[in-house]
Structure formats: C-alpha cells, structure tokens
Motif scaffolding. Structure first.
Motif, PDB file in Angstrom:
ATOM      1  N   SER A 187      15.603   3.118   7.349  1.00  0.00           N
ATOM      2  CA  SER A 187      14.675   4.072   7.942  1.00  0.00           C
ATOM      3  C   SER A 187      13.513   4.409   7.012  1.00  0.00           C
ATOM      4  N   ASN A 188      13.649   4.069   5.739  1.00  0.00           N
ATOM      5  CA  ASN A 188      12.566   4.287   4.772  1.00  0.00           C
ATOM      6  C   ASN A 188      11.867   2.988   4.400  1.00  0.00           C
ATOM      7  N   ASP A 189      11.951   2.002   5.260  1.00  0.00           N
ATOM      8  CA  ASP A 189      11.350   0.699   5.002  1.00  0.00           C
ATOM      9  C   ASP A 189       9.838   0.834   4.836  1.00  0.00           C
ATOM     10  N   PRO A 190       9.303   0.570   3.641  1.00  0.00           N
ATOM     11  CA  PRO A 190       7.866   0.756   3.441  1.00  0.00           C
ATOM     12  C   PRO A 190       7.002  -0.262   4.166  1.00  0.00           C
ATOM     13  N   SER A 191       7.575  -1.369   4.621  1.00  0.00           N
ATOM     14  CA  SER A 191       6.769  -2.367   5.328  1.00  0.00           C
ATOM     15  C   SER A 191       6.546  -1.998   6.788  1.00  0.00           C
ATOM     16  N   ARG A 192       7.236  -0.996   7.264  1.00  0.00           N
ATOM     17  CA  ARG A 192       7.091  -0.551   8.644  1.00  0.00           C
ATOM     18  C   ARG A 192       5.785   0.235   8.795  1.00  0.00           C
ATOM     19  N   SER A 193       5.015  -0.104   9.814  1.00  0.00           N
ATOM     20  CA  SER A 193       3.771   0.626  10.067  1.00  0.00           C
ATOM     21  C   SER A 193       4.079   2.062  10.448  1.00  0.00           C
ATOM     22  N   GLN A 220       2.071  11.865   0.727  1.00  0.00           N
ATOM     23  CA  GLN A 220       2.295  10.679   1.542  1.00  0.00           C
ATOM     24  C   GLN A 220       1.197  10.584   2.588  1.00  0.00           C
ATOM     25  N   ILE A 221       0.499   9.466   2.613  1.00  0.00           N
ATOM     26  CA  ILE A 221      -0.580   9.243   3.573  1.00  0.00           C
ATOM     27  C   ILE A 221      -0.183   8.090   4.480  1.00  0.00           C
ATOM     28  N   PRO A 222      -0.245   8.260   5.804  1.00  0.00           N
ATOM     29  CA  PRO A 222       0.190   7.206   6.718  1.00  0.00           C
ATOM     30  C   PRO A 222      -0.617   5.916   6.575  1.00  0.00           C
ATOM     31  N   VAL A 223       0.055   4.794   6.791  1.00  0.00           N
ATOM     32  CA  VAL A 223      -0.570   3.471   6.747  1.00  0.00           C
ATOM     33  C   VAL A 223      -0.166   2.728   8.015  1.00  0.00           C
ATOM     34  N   GLY A 224      -1.138   2.154   8.724  1.00  0.00           N
ATOM     35  CA  GLY A 224      -0.819   1.465   9.967  1.00  0.00           C
ATOM     36  C   GLY A 224      -1.731   0.294  10.224  1.00  0.00           C
ATOM     37  N   TYR A 225      -1.677  -0.211  11.458  1.00  0.00           N
ATOM     38  CA  TYR A 225      -2.373  -1.441  11.834  1.00  0.00           C
ATOM     39  C   TYR A 225      -3.245  -1.181  13.050  1.00  0.00           C
ATOM     40  N   LEU A 284       0.835  -3.242 -11.429  1.00  0.00           N
ATOM     41  CA  LEU A 284      -0.339  -2.515 -10.962  1.00  0.00           C
ATOM     42  C   LEU A 284       0.077  -1.239 -10.245  1.00  0.00           C
ATOM     43  N   ILE A 285       1.139  -1.324  -9.474  1.00  0.00           N
ATOM     44  CA  ILE A 285       1.635  -0.138  -8.776  1.00  0.00           C
ATOM     45  C   ILE A 285       2.151   0.884  -9.785  1.00  0.00           C
ATOM     46  N   ILE A 305       0.840  -1.203   0.000  1.00  0.00           N
ATOM     47  CA  ILE A 305       0.000   0.000   0.000  1.00  0.00           C
ATOM     48  C   ILE A 305       0.875   1.253   0.000  1.00  0.00           C
ATOM     49  N   LYS A 306       1.925   1.261   0.803  1.00  0.00           N
ATOM     50  CA  LYS A 306       2.792   2.440   0.851  1.00  0.00           C
ATOM     51  C   LYS A 306       3.550   2.621  -0.459  1.00  0.00           C
ATOM     52  N   ASP A 307       3.933   1.529  -1.099  1.00  0.00           N
ATOM     53  CA  ASP A 307       4.558   1.637  -2.421  1.00  0.00           C
ATOM     54  C   ASP A 307       3.578   2.226  -3.432  1.00  0.00           C
ATOM     55  N   TYR A 308       2.321   1.805  -3.333  1.00  0.00           N
ATOM     56  CA  TYR A 308       1.307   2.334  -4.247  1.00  0.00           C
ATOM     57  C   TYR A 308       1.092   3.831  -4.003  1.00  0.00           C
ATOM     58  N   ILE A 309       1.011   4.222  -2.737  1.00  0.00           N
ATOM     59  CA  ILE A 309       0.829   5.632  -2.399  1.00  0.00           C
ATOM     60  C   ILE A 309       1.996   6.464  -2.916  1.00  0.00           C
ATOM     61  N   ALA A 310       3.216   5.954  -2.725  1.00  0.00           N
ATOM     62  CA  ALA A 310       4.402   6.687  -3.170  1.00  0.00           C
ATOM     63  C   ALA A 310       4.395   6.918  -4.674  1.00  0.00           C
ATOM     64  N   LYS A 311       3.834   5.978  -5.407  1.00  0.00           N
ATOM     65  CA  LYS A 311       3.836   6.060  -6.863  1.00  0.00           C
ATOM     66  C   LYS A 311       2.629   6.814  -7.406  1.00  0.00           C
ATOM     67  N   ASN A 312       1.504   6.769  -6.711  1.00  0.00           N
ATOM     68  CA  ASN A 312       0.245   7.224  -7.312  1.00  0.00           C
ATOM     69  C   ASN A 312      -0.507   8.303  -6.535  1.00  0.00           C
TER      70      ASN A 312
END
Length: 477
Positions: free
Chosen positions: A224-230, A195-200, A386-387, A184-191
């Motif tokens: 520090s830019n790991d997109p899988s990090r919440s 930047q919109i926060p993504v969490g759990y 798709l991204i 999701i964060k990769d998609y946001i970065a591209k499209n």
C-alpha cells in the motif's frame, strides 16, 4: 529588561507566523483534500504556458513563472475567472520563481507542475526509453522538485505527459513511467518537508486508456506504500464539443463511459486538459456536467488553455507591445464557473475515499498488446546516491512578500474597452480562490473576498495589542 525581552520576543515570533499561504492539499483515497479541514478539493483550473514554445527559453532566463509583472496580470485575470489551479508544462528549475509563485499563492491558486521539458535529456523518449531514463534526466526532474517543494501551493507533480499515446507505446512505456514516479516519490520522501503527490497525465486513446489507469494505480505485491504507484491520474480529453456538435452531451461525448471506467478508482482522476474547440466560440457547456453528476468520481479539470496561440485554444490574447485582450471564450468560461456551488463541491464522498487500491496483476490489463509486466527497471547508477544527498546546489524556491497588487499592463475586455483598476486581491491566510468571488478557507468561515491588506491590518492590530498588553503587564510588575 531581560525579563521583559523574552515575552516580547515570543509575541513577535507569534505574530510573525501569520503568513500569506494557502493550505497544503493532499491525496486521500480517490480525492484531493484540504490538509487542515479534510474538505474535498475540486480542481477548477486552466493550463498555463505563457508564450507557448517561445515562453520557455532557459538560456535567456525565461520560463512561464520567471516574470512577476506578467504573472501579476495573469493572476488578476485568473482570480476574476474563478480558477483555483494552474498547470505549468515547461519550467527551468534554475530560474527564480519566487515572485510569480508568491503572487499565485497570494490569490489562492495552486500549481500542478510538469517535471519534464522538450530539451534534450529532460523527458522520457518513448522511442528510446532505456537510454532516456538516465541519471541526467532524473537529476533534472529532482531539480524541479527542489525548486517547487517549499511552496505551499504546489499541488502535485506530473511525472510524465502522454508518453503512452499509441497502442505501441502502451506495450513498452508503462514500467518506465512507474519507475520515474517511484524515483520522484523516493526523492520527495527523502528531501521534501512534506509529501507532495506525483501522478500521470494520459492521452485520451480509447484502446489503452483503461489499461493505463489500471496499470499505474495498482500496488505492486500488494504494497500500500508502493512509491511507483501514481497518486493521481489526469486525462487530456477533448471528447465534448459543443454546443451544436453531436458530441455535446453526456452520452455522446463518452463522459458516461469515463464515469463507468473510473467508478471504482482508488486515486483522484481529473481532466488534466479539456475544452474542445471544433465549435467556436467555446461555450464550455461541459462545465456544469463535470462539476455536477461527475463529481462522485472526477476531481475537476483544467481548461486548455489560458494563452491564445495559433491553435485557437486561448482565453486571452497577448501582444508584443504588452497589451492583452480577453476573448469571448474567457467570458463564456467565467459564466459557467460562476454557476458552480463551491461549498457543495467541497463536500466529501466517503464511499469514494474508502476504495482500496488493487494489487497489481496481469488480470487488470484488458488488451493483449498492453504491457502486463510489473517488473520495473532499476534506477540508473548513481540515482540512489543522488536521492540520499540531494541535488547539488539546488535552487530552492520560497515565498516572498507581495507588495504590488495593481496591474500596470493594459488589458482590454472582449468589446475592446480598457479594463480600469485591474488588480489582484490578496486573500487572508489559508484561503483559496473560487468562482464568482467565492473562496474556501480552512477556518470554516463563510466565503469572502477580503483583501490581504485588510486582513493584515487586523492581524497586525491583534498582534500589536497583545504585545502592548504584555509590555504593560511586565512594566507594572
């Protein structure tokens, strides 16, 4: 005339930039902050799922943000209640949400959006993770991002909700949650234009809670830019039950343990649901604590829930004939919210934002059964394309002008009397809602409840005067 038209056009374009929109909120260290002022943003919110399961019926064109008339009523009641954020669980990305979102935006209320739904292929299945983590599923989540990415009051997206709710799911689900967050964060970065926060949103399961937070908030390989990090961590907690319950205090409820657990958090932590109803009516005596001595660590919370359903967690009852009535829980919550000092809550805690996220390591995991591998599943085939290309024919929401402010549906008070002249108060550009009529603004002005109509007239007057001055100046040349 050609010389005259250019300056007039410039002024008109300048005046057109006055838009009714809240400021974006971003993550900065362990806090949400206003993107303009960097003031701390504390979530003062409610869960919003109109109609429960019946309120989500994509085949009939129904979801929680599809009916502007209902949203207008609810926004008026929420504005009076003092909330600044709502959480919406089940949404159809193909429906038009412009009216509802524009209304909530107009009254200064942000949205936390769940990207999943209970329909097939639209959520992770803890019992079948590998097959549910599919291109079809991710296409749905990306479509939700597309539908809400352009709204300024989209505060963030929940990539998952309570997928880890047992010790067993804590052993299998964590890598997949991080993978979905990454995608999701990769998609946001591209499209996305921003930047919109993504969490759990986590279940309050004591055996795995600390490990869930630690697993999701670390940086793989120290990146520090790991997109899988919440970007944030929400907790659905019902441990404080009051006022006569033995858990109705800071220690017995375990709130003190939460502060100890999350004391060194590197991402915002908040209650994504709270409001135990074992003792009724609820008096919400945890509110002053949550927004008091817990603010050094916590970023507020969302009361469960706005609509009354069979589980008796509602603040407002709604009936099939279109009428609604406030419940005593609404009044009690409003009284608690009205005691809050909004300006104090905005104050930044620089020590919290300075904490660096740790590098992922098995040493972060404290229980033997919890997953301690940070090797994530690769995205399903076709996701990278798709991204890169974006969701085909995606529905992209946009703000529209809110012209109607008066609520036309009957609303009754707790005592049963009709509430007259119920309406939303459209706030000036850049303000967000707050308790007791207070608002927060990026301009640094004092809190106010100025109606957008008045603000619009002032802005229109200024723009009109400027345009006239330029016209006269050029006529006199």
């Amino acid at each position: 005339m050609y010389r005259l038209s250019n300056p007039i056009l410039a002024v008109l374009l300048l005046c057109a930039t006055f838009a009714l929109a809240v400021q974006n909120v971003k993550v900065q260290g362990a806090d949400f902050v206003n993107n303009v002022t960097s003031d701390r943003f504390q979530i003062i919110g409610v869960a919003y799922q109109p109609g429960g399961s019946d309120g989500f019926n994509p085949g009939s064109g129904i979801d929680p943000l599809s009916n502007g008339t209902l949203c207008l009523r609810d926004a008026a009641l929420m504005q009076q209640l003092g909330v600044n954020t709502i959480r919406i669980y089940n949404l159809d990305p193909d429906l038009n949400h412009d009216d509802c979102v524009s209304i909530f935006n107009g009254v200064g209320i942000y949205m936390l959006i769940d990207v999943n739904s209970p329909l097939p292929d639209q959520s992770l299945d803890p019992g079948n993770l590998a097959s549910s983590y599919s291109l079809t599923y991710l296409n749905h989540t990306f479509a939700v991002v597309e539908a809400f990415k352009n709204y300024p009051n989209t505060l963030g997206f929940f990539s998952a909700n309570e997928v880890m709710d047992t010790v067993g799911t804590g052993a299998t689900s964590p890598p997949y949650i991080r993978a979905v967050t990454r995608d999701i964060k990769d998609y946001i970065a591209k499209n996305s234009p921003r930047q919109i926060p993504v969490g759990y949103s986590a279940a309050d399961v004591s055996q795995i809670l600390t490990d869930s937070w630690a697993y999701l908030s670390c940086d793989i390989n120290g990146n520090s830019n790991d997109p899988s990090r919440s970007d944030f961590f929400g907790l659905n907690s019902y441990s404080w039950c009051g006022p006569t319950s033995p858990t109705a205090n800071y220690e017995a409820s375990g709130y003190n343990t939460l502060i100890s657990t999350f004391g060194n958090t590197s991402i915002p932590v908040f209650f994504s649901e709270y409001g135990c109803n074992k003792v009724e009516p609820r008096v919400f005596d945890e509110v002053p604590v949550l927004y008091g001595n817990m603010t050094s660590v916590m970023s507020g919370g969302l009361v469960y829930e706005y609509y009354e359903e069979s589980n008796d967690y509602g603040l407002v009852s709604f009936y099939s004939n279109g009428t609604s009535q406030l419940l005593v829980d609404y009044d009690n919550l409003q009284k608690q919210f009205n005691t809050l000092n909004v300006k104090a809550l905005e104050s930044m805690d620089s020590s919290a934002t300075a904490i660096k996220s740790p590098s992922c390591s098995s040493s972060l995991i404290s229980s033997s059964g919890f997953n301690n591998s940070f090797t994530l599943p690769a995205a399903p085939s076709g996701v990278s394309q798709l991204i890169d290309s974006g969701v085909k024919n995606a529905n992209q929401g946009k703000l529209v002008t809110v012209t109607d402010t008066a609520v036309t549906l009957p609303v009754y008070s707790v005592s049963g009397s009709l509430i007259n002249n119920l309406a939303i108060k459209l706030l000036p550009n850049d303000e967000s809602n707050g308790p007791n009529g207070a608002t927060t603004t990026s301009s640094g002005a004092s809190p106010s409840t100025t109606k957008k109509g008045a603000a619009g007239k002032i802005q229109a007057g200024l723009c009109g005067s400027a345009a006239m001055a330029i016209v006269l100046a050029f006529l006199l040349l």
